[in-house]
Design a protein around this motif. Structure first.
Motif, mmCIF file in Angstrom:
data_model
loop_
_atom_site.group_PDB
_atom_site.id
_atom_site.type_symbol
_atom_site.label_atom_id
_atom_site.label_comp_id
_atom_site.label_asym_id
_atom_site.label_seq_id
_atom_site.Cartn_x
_atom_site.Cartn_y
_atom_site.Cartn_z
ATOM 1 N N GLY A 272 -11.888 0.959 -9.192
ATOM 2 C CA GLY A 272 -12.600 -0.126 -8.505
ATOM 3 C C GLY A 272 -12.801 -1.368 -9.355
ATOM 4 N N THR B 23 -5.158 0.556 0.851
ATOM 5 C CA THR B 23 -5.172 -0.905 0.958
ATOM 6 C C THR B 23 -4.805 -1.332 2.375
ATOM 7 O OG1 THR B 23 -4.469 -0.909 -1.343
ATOM 8 C CG2 THR B 23 -4.417 -3.025 -0.202
ATOM 9 N N SER C 33 -8.487 0.308 -5.852
ATOM 10 C CA SER C 33 -8.044 1.038 -7.042
ATOM 11 C C SER C 33 -8.951 2.233 -7.252
ATOM 12 C CB SER C 33 -8.091 0.130 -8.274
ATOM 13 O OG SER C 33 -9.424 -0.235 -8.555
ATOM 14 N N GLY C 34 -8.459 3.196 -8.019
ATOM 15 C CA GLY C 34 -9.238 4.400 -8.290
ATOM 16 C C GLY C 34 -10.550 4.074 -8.976
ATOM 17 N N GLN D 171 -9.503 6.055 -2.831
ATOM 18 C CA GLN D 171 -9.363 7.438 -3.300
ATOM 19 C C GLN D 171 -8.035 7.633 -4.023
ATOM 20 O OE1 GLN D 171 -10.553 10.503 -0.600
ATOM 21 N NE2 GLN D 171 -9.292 12.051 -1.581
ATOM 22 N N MET D 172 -8.149 8.355 -5.143
ATOM 23 C CA MET D 172 -6.975 8.610 -5.984
ATOM 24 C C MET D 172 -6.864 10.117 -6.138
ATOM 25 S SD MET D 172 -6.671 7.093 -9.779
ATOM 26 C CE MET D 172 -5.298 7.410 -10.847
ATOM 27 N N SER E 73 0.843 -1.203 0.000
ATOM 28 C CA SER E 73 0.000 0.000 0.000
ATOM 29 C C SER E 73 0.869 1.240 0.000
ATOM 30 C CB SER E 73 -0.895 -0.024 1.248
ATOM 31 O OG SER E 73 -1.710 1.128 1.321
ATOM 32 N N ARG E 74 0.857 1.967 -1.114
ATOM 33 C CA ARG E 74 1.668 3.198 -1.177
ATOM 34 C C ARG E 74 1.000 4.342 -0.432
ATOM 35 N NH1 ARG E 74 3.469 3.763 -7.533
ATOM 36 N NH2 ARG E 74 4.001 1.568 -7.812
ATOM 37 N N GLY E 75 -0.313 4.435 -0.564
ATOM 38 C CA GLY E 75 -1.010 5.609 -0.037
ATOM 39 C C GLY E 75 -1.841 5.350 1.206
ATOM 40 N N GLY E 76 -1.953 4.101 1.632
ATOM 41 C CA GLY E 76 -2.677 3.788 2.865
ATOM 42 C C GLY E 76 -4.077 3.221 2.675
ATOM 43 N N GLY F 174 -2.708 -2.150 -3.702
ATOM 44 C CA GLY F 174 -3.298 -1.103 -4.509
ATOM 45 C C GLY F 174 -3.039 -1.415 -5.977
ATOM 46 N N CYS F 175 -3.687 -0.653 -6.837
ATOM 47 C CA CYS F 175 -3.527 -0.819 -8.279
ATOM 48 C C CYS F 175 -2.662 0.331 -8.800
ATOM 49 C CB CYS F 175 -4.908 -0.776 -8.942
ATOM 50 S SG CYS F 175 -4.866 -1.031 -10.714
ATOM 51 N N TYR F 176 -1.568 -0.006 -9.432
ATOM 52 C CA TYR F 176 -0.650 1.014 -9.941
ATOM 53 C C TYR F 176 -0.382 0.729 -11.416
ATOM 54 C CZ TYR F 176 -0.189 0.813 -4.901
ATOM 55 O OH TYR F 176 -0.476 0.742 -3.564
ATOM 56 N N GLY F 177 -0.945 1.575 -12.282
ATOM 57 C CA GLY F 177 -0.801 1.335 -13.715
ATOM 58 C C GLY F 177 -1.440 0.024 -14.141
ATOM 59 N N GLY F 178 -2.563 -0.303 -13.496
ATOM 60 C CA GLY F 178 -3.304 -1.511 -13.865
ATOM 61 C C GLY F 178 -2.765 -2.795 -13.247
HETATM 62 C C1 LIG Z 1 1.105 5.637 -9.433
HETATM 63 C C2 LIG Z 1 -0.351 5.292 -9.348
HETATM 64 C C3 LIG Z 1 -0.941 4.583 -10.388
HETATM 65 C C4 LIG Z 1 -2.299 4.243 -10.312
HETATM 66 N N1 LIG Z 1 -2.857 3.513 -11.331
HETATM 67 C C5 LIG Z 1 -4.168 3.170 -11.255
HETATM 68 C C6 LIG Z 1 -4.772 2.386 -12.286
HETATM 69 O O1 LIG Z 1 -4.137 1.981 -13.258
HETATM 70 N N2 LIG Z 1 -6.091 2.070 -12.175
HETATM 71 C C7 LIG Z 1 -6.845 2.484 -11.113
HETATM 72 O O2 LIG Z 1 -8.036 2.170 -11.058
HETATM 73 N N3 LIG Z 1 -6.296 3.212 -10.103
HETATM 74 C C8 LIG Z 1 -4.982 3.555 -10.149
HETATM 75 N N4 LIG Z 1 -4.410 4.278 -9.133
HETATM 76 C C9 LIG Z 1 -5.215 4.596 -7.951
HETATM 77 C C10 LIG Z 1 -4.901 3.632 -6.818
HETATM 78 O O3 LIG Z 1 -4.982 2.285 -7.242
HETATM 79 C C11 LIG Z 1 -5.856 3.813 -5.635
HETATM 80 O O4 LIG Z 1 -5.797 5.130 -5.151
HETATM 81 C C12 LIG Z 1 -5.545 2.803 -4.555
HETATM 82 O O5 LIG Z 1 -6.528 2.868 -3.542
HETATM 83 C C13 LIG Z 1 -4.173 3.050 -3.965
HETATM 84 O O6 LIG Z 1 -3.960 2.164 -2.908
HETATM 85 P P1 LIG Z 1 -2.970 2.526 -1.739
HETATM 86 O O7 LIG Z 1 -3.485 3.787 -1.060
HETATM 87 O O8 LIG Z 1 -3.056 1.328 -0.849
HETATM 88 O O9 LIG Z 1 -1.619 2.724 -2.334
HETATM 89 C C14 LIG Z 1 -3.072 4.641 -9.181
HETATM 90 C C15 LIG Z 1 -2.457 5.381 -8.162
HETATM 91 C C16 LIG Z 1 -1.127 5.685 -8.227
HETATM 92 C C17 LIG Z 1 -0.489 6.447 -7.079
#
Ligand SMILES: Cc1cc2nc3c(=O)[nH]c(=O)nc-3n(C[C@H](O)[C@H](O)[C@H](O)COP(=O)(O)O)c2cc1C
Length: 143
Positions: free
Chosen positions: A81, A13, A78-79, A109-110, A8-11, A48-52
């Motif tokens: 969902g 997950t 993910s942003g 939340q993104m 979890s980068r942002g908290g 979390g989802c990062y770049g899919g």
């Molecule tokens: C670098 C980055 C890339 C992301 N890519 C996607 C994505 O491809 N699809 C999506 O639905 N959300 C994407 N997001 C949104 C995150 O998946 C979403 O905010 C998630 O809850 C982050 O989880 P975390 O807070 O545990 O890190 C991205 C966020 C970041 C920071």
């Protein structure tokens, strides 16, 4: 004993991981600092989802471990969902021999506004139910 590991980068997950772990009476651990425990319980893996895709640390953890005979429950945020992080983890853990027993994903939340407020209390409640179902503490809901 059940194990709950998250990337979890942002908290977001981590919130879901903490809810799942709390339900099971264990502590969620950052996958970067984790090692695979004994195989008697369910292994919960979340990202979390990062770049899919799921996070790199989670992918590395899966690649580094033999998951044959493991029961794995996957979760993610993910942003949008859509659960692509869970799909990515599923392919990876199956490649390592795990049995996937269930999945849970919700919005997270993104940036400032996208999916604002998620995971929200309803998302967290659903994660707790998922935890109980996966751990066999509650019968599985048929939908
Ligand atoms: C670098 C980055 C890339 C992301 N890519 C996607 C994505 O491809 N699809 C999506 O639905 N959300 C994407 N997001 C949104 C995150 O998946 C979403 O905010 C998630 O809850 C982050 O989880 P975390 O807070 O545990 O890190 C991205 C966020 C970041 C920071």
């Amino acid at each position: 004993m059940h194990q709950v590991l998250y990337d979890s980068r942002g908290g977001n997950t981590k919130k879901v991981a903490d809810a799942i772990a709390g339900e099971l009476g264990v502590t969620a651990v950052d996958v970067k600092a984790a090692s695979l425990g004994p195989g008697d319980g369910v292994l919960f893996l979340g990202s979390g989802c990062y770049g899919g895709k799921p996070g790199e640390a989670m992918v590395k953890f899966i690649e580094a471990n033999d998951l044959r005979g493991r029961r794995v429950a996957l979760f993610g945020t993910s942003g949008g969902g859509a659960g692509n992080e869970v799909k990515g983890m599923e392919a990876a853990v199956k490649g390592k021999g795990a049995e996937v027993i269930g999945r849970y994903f919700c919005k997270g939340q993104m940036a400032l506004f996208f999916s604002r407020g998620h995971p929200n209390p309803a998302d967290i409640d659903a994660a707790r139910t998922f935890a109980r179902e996966m751990a066999g503490l509650e019968s599985v809901t048929v939908v």
